[in-house]
Scaffold this active site. Structure first.
Site, PDB file in Angstrom:
ATOM      1  N   GLU A  44      76.757  -1.913  56.510  1.00 50.21           N
ATOM      2  CA  GLU A  44      76.660  -2.496  55.178  1.00 50.21           C
ATOM      3  C   GLU A  44      77.507  -3.772  55.084  1.00 50.21           C
ATOM      4  O   GLU A  44      78.651  -3.808  55.507  1.00 50.21           O
ATOM      5  CB  GLU A  44      77.148  -1.476  54.147  1.00 50.21           C
ATOM      6  CG  GLU A  44      77.071  -1.947  52.706  1.00 50.21           C
ATOM      7  CD  GLU A  44      77.677  -0.943  51.733  1.00 50.21           C
ATOM      8  OE1 GLU A  44      77.334  -1.002  50.541  1.00 50.21           O
ATOM      9  OE2 GLU A  44      78.504  -0.113  52.173  1.00 50.21           O
ATOM     10  N   LYS A 117      70.247  -0.955  47.091  1.00 48.37           N
ATOM     11  CA  LYS A 117      71.105   0.215  46.885  1.00 48.37           C
ATOM     12  C   LYS A 117      70.920   0.786  45.482  1.00 48.37           C
ATOM     13  O   LYS A 117      71.024   0.067  44.484  1.00 48.37           O
ATOM     14  CB  LYS A 117      72.556  -0.201  47.128  1.00 48.37           C
ATOM     15  CG  LYS A 117      73.568   0.933  47.136  1.00 48.37           C
ATOM     16  CD  LYS A 117      74.913   0.376  47.571  1.00 48.37           C
ATOM     17  CE  LYS A 117      75.998   1.432  47.668  1.00 48.37           C
ATOM     18  NZ  LYS A 117      77.266   0.857  48.178  1.00 48.37           N
ATOM     19  N   CYS A 160      75.128   3.370  51.954  1.00 49.47           N
ATOM     20  CA  CYS A 160      76.488   3.826  51.655  1.00 49.47           C
ATOM     21  C   CYS A 160      76.569   4.912  50.580  1.00 49.47           C
ATOM     22  O   CYS A 160      76.337   6.073  50.885  1.00 49.47           O
ATOM     23  CB  CYS A 160      77.368   2.627  51.307  1.00 49.47           C
ATOM     24  SG  CYS A 160      79.141   2.974  51.502  1.00 49.47           S
TER      25      CYS A 160
END
Length: 300
Positions: A44, A117, A160
């Site tokens: 990331e 995300k 993440c």
């Protein structure tokens, strides 16, 4: 004939200097491609330091459009090396709308998909809600928890904080993902004691291996390494713990990184997911008639 996929992963430090960070990424990509990787996964926000440790409007200048300089460089590498490459961008979508975006490039085809995300944290040292708009959810447009089709298979890309949510992995599996990818940036708060640090890292590894087990899919996790200072001078910085790994559909570790920069390379047997689901048919036995309350925040 067994269907296999040669997967490479780059675990690296990153710096405020984009050129230096991307040079490090490119070195790892080239090494893995030379060793036979067909799919290469980066961590990331690999092009910059982890800037979310504090809130500063000027840091939005780090963001780029999907086809900006970083995207063009990654696309060129995928085409030159004949690989599928998953990179990560701080995306400027429009004035005032920025995303934490994983992007997939497929050989000479260029960018074939991206994932913005969906779960955005806001914790001390991880002030991501200041910078990132959550990804859209639109099934008709393939936005949200939608796999990306590539020449090496259907990739379920998450980012993440998404890694803590079994719902995200399940939705990707239900949409036909053949492998789950998690680029991530996580580490220790330096003042924490060793026991707390151990608990945190163990939990992080365990939850992602459990997604492999629950869904019968391989999981690839790429994390960063090294101490990154809080450039505001307020906080103690973050010690990114590395620990990147690749596991099979029963959660078995096939490769596991340490706390230093390194490359992982594994040959996945993509047919093992089918075999695993035959003996552990979790998708078959789901009680979809009884899960309606999962769309509620809390049952009270």
């Amino acid at each position: 004939m067994t269907r296999t996929l040669r997967v490479g992963l780059v675990q690296q430090p990153a710096w405020p200097d984009k050129s230096r960070s991307l040079d490090e990424s490119e070195t790892g990509i080239r090494e893995l491609a030379a060793a036979g990787a067909e799919l290469v996964v980066l961590q990331e926000l690999h092009a910059t330091h982890y800037f979310c440790q504090y809130e500063d409007p000027e840091l939005f200048d780090l963001a780029e459009p999907l086809d900006g300089p970083t995207g063009q460089r990654l696309a060129a590498l995928a085409a030159e090396l004949g690989i599928v490459l998953m990179g990560s961008l701080f995306e400027r979508r429009a004035p005032g709308i920025y995303h934490n975006t994983a992007v997939v490039y497929d050989r000479e085809r260029g960018r074939v998909g991206h994932y913005r995300k969906m779960h955005i944290p806001d914790d001390p040292g991880f002030y991501e809600k200041f910078y990132f708009t959550p990804g859209d959810h639109d099934a008709e447009r393939g936005q949200g928890f939608a796999p990306i089709d590539t020449s090496v298979g259907r990739l379920g890309v998450l980012v993440c904080w998404d890694q803590w949510y079994p719902e995200a992995a399940r939705l990707m599996a239900m949409a036909g993902a053949e492998v789950l990818l998690y680029p991530t940036a996580i580490g220790w708060h330096p003042p924490d004691d060793d026991d707390e640090k151990s608990r945190q890292k163990d939990a992080w590894t365990l939850i992602q291996r459990s997604h492999a087990v629950a869904n019968g899919l391989p999981v690839i996790v790429a994390n960063r390494v090294g101490h990154e200072a809080d450039l505001s001078g307020i906080g103690p910085g973050i010690d990114f713990w590395g620990g990147s790994f690749i596991c099979g559909p029963q959660g078995e570790l096939l490769a596991h990184g340490g706390e230093q920069a390194e490359r992982l390379l594994v040959t996945l047997d993509l047919e093992r997911g089918e075999e695993t689901r035959r003996i552990w048919p979790f998708l078959r036995d789901r009680r979809i008639d009884a899960y309606g309350d999962l769309t509620r925040r809390y049952r009270d």
